[in-house]
Scaffold this motif. Structure first.
Motif, PDB file in Angstrom:
ATOM      1  N   GLY A  93      -6.570  -7.949  25.082  1.00  0.00           N
ATOM      2  CA  GLY A  93      -7.816  -6.409  24.914  1.00  0.00           C
ATOM      3  C   GLY A  93      -8.174  -7.133  23.101  1.00  0.00           C
ATOM      4  O   GLY A  93      -8.719  -6.171  22.078  1.00  0.00           O
ATOM      5  N   GLN A  94      -7.149  -7.618  21.915  1.00  0.00           N
ATOM      6  CA  GLN A  94      -7.210  -7.883  21.457  1.00  0.00           C
ATOM      7  C   GLN A  94      -8.001  -9.138  21.077  1.00  0.00           C
ATOM      8  O   GLN A  94      -8.303 -10.159  21.596  1.00  0.00           O
ATOM      9  N   PRO A  95      -8.867  -9.047  19.920  1.00  0.00           N
ATOM     10  CA  PRO A  95      -9.887 -10.209  19.430  1.00  0.00           C
ATOM     11  C   PRO A  95      -9.042 -11.034  18.213  1.00  0.00           C
ATOM     12  O   PRO A  95      -8.765 -10.727  17.505  1.00  0.00           O
ATOM     13  N   VAL A  96      -9.291 -11.753  18.324  1.00  0.00           N
ATOM     14  CA  VAL A  96      -9.208 -13.111  17.639  1.00  0.00           C
ATOM     15  C   VAL A  96     -10.295 -13.332  16.102  1.00  0.00           C
ATOM     16  O   VAL A  96     -11.920 -13.619  16.765  1.00  0.00           O
ATOM     17  N   ASP A  97     -10.085 -13.549  14.638  1.00  0.00           N
ATOM     18  CA  ASP A  97     -11.236 -13.524  13.827  1.00  0.00           C
ATOM     19  C   ASP A  97     -10.695 -15.119  13.732  1.00  0.00           C
ATOM     20  O   ASP A  97     -10.338 -15.553  13.014  1.00  0.00           O
ATOM     21  N   LEU A  98     -12.232 -15.791  13.478  1.00  0.00           N
ATOM     22  CA  LEU A  98     -12.892 -16.792  13.180  1.00  0.00           C
ATOM     23  C   LEU A  98     -13.199 -16.942  11.219  1.00  0.00           C
ATOM     24  O   LEU A  98     -14.268 -16.305  11.529  1.00  0.00           O
ATOM     25  N   ILE A  99     -13.159 -16.907  10.150  1.00  0.00           N
ATOM     26  CA  ILE A  99     -13.476 -16.341   9.333  1.00  0.00           C
ATOM     27  C   ILE A  99     -13.662 -17.497   8.628  1.00  0.00           C
ATOM     28  O   ILE A  99     -12.969 -18.359   7.875  1.00  0.00           O
ATOM     29  N   LEU A 100     -14.930 -18.111   8.056  1.00  0.00           N
ATOM     30  CA  LEU A 100     -15.262 -18.941   6.890  1.00  0.00           C
ATOM     31  C   LEU A 100     -15.138 -18.457   5.414  1.00  0.00           C
ATOM     32  O   LEU A 100     -16.345 -17.669   4.979  1.00  0.00           O
ATOM     33  N   GLU A 101     -14.673 -18.701   3.997  1.00  0.00           N
ATOM     34  CA  GLU A 101     -15.348 -19.419   3.041  1.00  0.00           C
ATOM     35  C   GLU A 101     -15.370 -19.900   1.953  1.00  0.00           C
ATOM     36  O   GLU A 101     -14.390 -20.822   2.759  1.00  0.00           O
ATOM     37  N   LYS A 102     -15.547 -19.533   1.417  1.00  0.00           N
ATOM     38  CA  LYS A 102     -16.104 -20.715   0.028  1.00  0.00           C
ATOM     39  C   LYS A 102     -15.781 -20.366  -1.076  1.00  0.00           C
ATOM     40  O   LYS A 102     -16.171 -19.776  -1.992  1.00  0.00           O
ATOM     41  N   THR A 103     -15.396 -20.934  -1.844  1.00  0.00           N
ATOM     42  CA  THR A 103     -14.476 -21.242  -3.469  1.00  0.00           C
ATOM     43  C   THR A 103     -15.221 -22.613  -4.014  1.00  0.00           C
ATOM     44  O   THR A 103     -16.126 -23.250  -3.689  1.00  0.00           O
TER      45      THR A 103
ATOM     46  N   MET B  62     -12.403 -22.534   3.149  1.00  0.00           N
ATOM     47  CA  MET B  62     -10.910 -22.505   3.723  1.00  0.00           C
ATOM     48  C   MET B  62     -11.364 -21.783   5.092  1.00  0.00           C
ATOM     49  O   MET B  62     -12.277 -20.875   4.858  1.00  0.00           O
ATOM     50  N   ILE B  63     -10.636 -21.785   6.207  1.00  0.00           N
ATOM     51  CA  ILE B  63     -11.018 -21.593   7.416  1.00  0.00           C
ATOM     52  C   ILE B  63      -9.804 -20.616   7.042  1.00  0.00           C
ATOM     53  O   ILE B  63      -8.453 -21.299   7.745  1.00  0.00           O
ATOM     54  N   HIS B  64      -9.994 -19.380   8.484  1.00  0.00           N
ATOM     55  CA  HIS B  64      -8.782 -18.508   8.478  1.00  0.00           C
ATOM     56  C   HIS B  64      -8.968 -18.407  10.721  1.00  0.00           C
ATOM     57  O   HIS B  64     -10.323 -17.850  10.417  1.00  0.00           O
ATOM     58  N   VAL B  65      -7.902 -18.315  10.784  1.00  0.00           N
ATOM     59  CA  VAL B  65      -7.908 -17.758  11.794  1.00  0.00           C
ATOM     60  C   VAL B  65      -6.310 -16.252  12.416  1.00  0.00           C
ATOM     61  O   VAL B  65      -5.932 -16.601  11.770  1.00  0.00           O
ATOM     62  N   ARG B  66      -7.593 -15.919  12.316  1.00  0.00           N
ATOM     63  CA  ARG B  66      -6.585 -14.258  12.236  1.00  0.00           C
ATOM     64  C   ARG B  66      -6.547 -13.545  13.809  1.00  0.00           C
ATOM     65  O   ARG B  66      -7.061 -13.116  14.432  1.00  0.00           O
ATOM     66  N   ASP B  67      -5.469 -13.296  13.890  1.00  0.00           N
ATOM     67  CA  ASP B  67      -5.241 -12.220  15.407  1.00  0.00           C
ATOM     68  C   ASP B  67      -4.252 -11.592  14.905  1.00  0.00           C
ATOM     69  O   ASP B  67      -3.734 -10.900  13.841  1.00  0.00           O
ATOM     70  N   ARG B  68      -4.080 -10.036  15.688  1.00  0.00           N
ATOM     71  CA  ARG B  68      -3.037  -9.125  15.248  1.00  0.00           C
ATOM     72  C   ARG B  68      -2.109  -9.362  16.737  1.00  0.00           C
ATOM     73  O   ARG B  68      -2.021  -7.728  16.984  1.00  0.00           O
ATOM     74  N   GLY B  69      -1.752  -9.946  16.915  1.00  0.00           N
ATOM     75  CA  GLY B  69      -0.883 -10.026  17.956  1.00  0.00           C
ATOM     76  C   GLY B  69       0.220  -9.725  17.370  1.00  0.00           C
ATOM     77  O   GLY B  69       0.873  -8.963  16.247  1.00  0.00           O
ATOM     78  N   ILE B  70       1.850 -10.231  17.810  1.00  0.00           N
ATOM     79  CA  ILE B  70       3.296 -10.031  17.644  1.00  0.00           C
ATOM     80  C   ILE B  70       3.689 -10.337  16.008  1.00  0.00           C
ATOM     81  O   ILE B  70       4.718  -9.674  15.345  1.00  0.00           O
ATOM     82  N   GLY B  71       3.295 -11.336  15.062  1.00  0.00           N
ATOM     83  CA  GLY B  71       3.653 -11.701  13.867  1.00  0.00           C
ATOM     84  C   GLY B  71       4.605 -12.522  14.160  1.00  0.00           C
ATOM     85  O   GLY B  71       5.069 -12.571  15.619  1.00  0.00           O
ATOM     86  N   ILE B  72       5.710 -13.029  13.095  1.00  0.00           N
ATOM     87  CA  ILE B  72       6.555 -13.949  13.066  1.00  0.00           C
ATOM     88  C   ILE B  72       7.336 -13.406  11.807  1.00  0.00           C
ATOM     89  O   ILE B  72       6.797 -13.609  10.743  1.00  0.00           O
TER      90      ILE B  72
END
Length: 482
Positions: free
Chosen positions: A390-400, A405-415
């Protein structure tokens, strides 16, 4: 003791040295030996000078005490006892030397004229009735005096006792001043030795520093080109450098053989496995008369064979990347469009929600679009795999100013933190029950890292157990490449 010397070495040489380094230890040992040697010489020289000074004065007093009875006997023929004593005393008196004679009952019979003008501390020595027969140093107030007393006999009859004292305070002060100068010269020599020894050892350690720099900079890609060039090093270091170069040559050969082996095996096995999976799929399509057990066995064999083919392809890509044969078609890529396409594709295949956050500006980078898309799909797939359904995944594009920078973010178990530094290693998987059952070969992130670095970018990770992970792909902007 090492902390002050380390500070002194740093101050004198202008270079901070670790206390565990060979240079510091050698410098410390040589400096300590120098201090002990110079200190021992200085102490011995000072002691010897003092002994010589005292011995000279003692010999003078002993000589006067030995000659005084002869002088007294000579003058006794010309007058009375007291007159003879005064004449004899005046005869042998010298500056700084005090002479007096006392009768057996302690009465002062005669004394040298300079006792009247001497310091009170010197005049007070005449009250002594006991004095050593051998000259000894006695402290009177702030004065150092050599004192002795011997029986005085005239023509076989005891006259009393002869006392001799020599004020050596001025000589002692000169000696002390000389010792202080000797100490200052020793300190100056020690400082010069510290600087000279440190610089000499530093120069001797340069070949080892160069060897360390080469060893830290060498990588699997340039093992064959890496070589130590030491022309003026000592024989021991030249031997070590030669052994180091031979080791690099052997490592280069072994690494090349490993890459060729992986590439050849991957290439040779992929073809027969492709044939096998084709036959398995054909059996599944035409096997209407198969039992349920046979159907499941064929499906399992097909899935595992396809997984093996994918792993072989990954190994082949890694072997090509290691050997420099993985070529990139670098062109301007509109990341806004690419990120949106990857999100739509992944959402369609996985039926999972993919949130896309894209900047309003156009973000253009120089990259291989197909390989960059492969990396992003791999990262999104991992994020989906290790997140709850049920958790979404975020795909974020930023510019400096300089990069995208492309961020792939989840809300899972982590490392966990101990595993984050090794997550990009080949075949490495977090050894925990929450990840063991998941599919994967352990090569996806290693391939992603090789591909991104091949496009002059980098990939990083931020993660916290129980809160999820963020993989960030950083690429240079197209405008910054000229």
């Amino acid at each position: 003791m090492s902390r002050p010397i380390q500070t002194a070495i740093h101050y004198l040489t202008g270079r901070r040295i670790s206390t565990s380094s060979l240079q510091f230890r050698l410098t410390l040992e040589l400096v300590v030996l120098s201090i002990l040697g110079l200190g021992g010489v200085a102490v011995w020289a000072g002691w010897q000078m003092e002994q010589n000074l005292v011995a000279a004065h003692k010999q003078t007093l002993e000589y006067i005490a030995m000659r005084f009875p002869e002088q007294l006997e000579l003058y006794s023929e010309m007058g009375g006892l007291e007159t003879s004593l005064e004449r004899a005393i005046n005869r042998v008196s010298t500056p700084g030397l005090a002479i007096w004679v006392k009768s057996p009952d302690g009465k002062l019979l005669a004394q040298s004229p300079n006792l009247h003008i001497a310091a009170p501390a010197i005049r007070s020595v005449t009250v002594f009735t006991e004095a050593p027969e051998k000259p000894q140093i006695v402290r009177f107030g702030d004065r150092d005096i050599v004192l002795c007393g011997s029986p005085l006999v005239l023509k076989g009859k005891p006259v009393g006792k002869l006392y001799l004292s020599q004020d050596i305070t001025a000589d002692q002060q000169k000696l002390n001043a000389g010792l202080w100068r000797l100490l200052l010269v020793s300190l100056l020599i020690i400082i010069i030795l510290v600087v000279a020894i440190s610089k000499r050892i530093r120069k001797a350690m340069r070949p080892l520093e160069h060897m360390s720099q080469v060893a830290s900079a060498v990588s699997a890609d340039d093992l064959s080109a890496a070589k130590l060039q030491l022309n003026q090093a000592p024989d021991e270091i030249l031997g070590l450098a030669q052994a180091f170069n031979e080791m690099l040559f052997r490592l280069s050969a072994a690494w090349e053989q490993q890459r060729q082996f992986v590439g050849n095996v991957s290439h040779e096995l992929r073809t027969p496995l492709t044939i096998i999976v084709g036959y398995l799929q054909s059996l599944l399509r035409r096997g209407s008369n198969l039992s349920t057990y046979q159907q499941q066995a064929l499906e399992t064999a097909t899935i595992e064979t396809e997984r093996t083919i994918r792993m072989l392809q990954d190994l082949l890509d890694l072997a090509r990347a290691d050997s420099g044969h993985l070529h990139f078609r670098l062109n301007p890529v509109m990341l806004n469009t690419l990120v949106a396409e990857v999100a739509a594709m992944s959402q369609k295949v996985s039926n999972r929600q993919i949130n896309v956050l894209i900047t309003n500006e156009d973000v253009v980078t120089c990259a291989d679009q197909d390989r960059l898309q492969q990396v992003l799909i791999n990262l999104v797939d991992n994020a989906i795999k290790y997140s709850a359904s049920g958790q979404p995944v975020d795909l974020i594009l930023e510019k400096t100013d300089q990069c995208a920078m492309i961020h792939v973010r989840d809300r899972g178990i982590g490392i966990p933190l101990p595993h984050q530094n090794r997550i990009f290693e080949r075949f490495y998987r977090v050894d925990e029950s929450m990840t063991r059952s998941r599919d994967g070969t352990g090569l996806g992130l290693a391939i992603a890292k090789s591909l991104i670095e091949g496009m002059a970018g980098r990939i990083t990770l931020r993660s916290k157990p129980g809160e999820g992970s963020v993989f960030t792909v950083t690429l240079p902007l197209w405008q910054s490449l000229s």
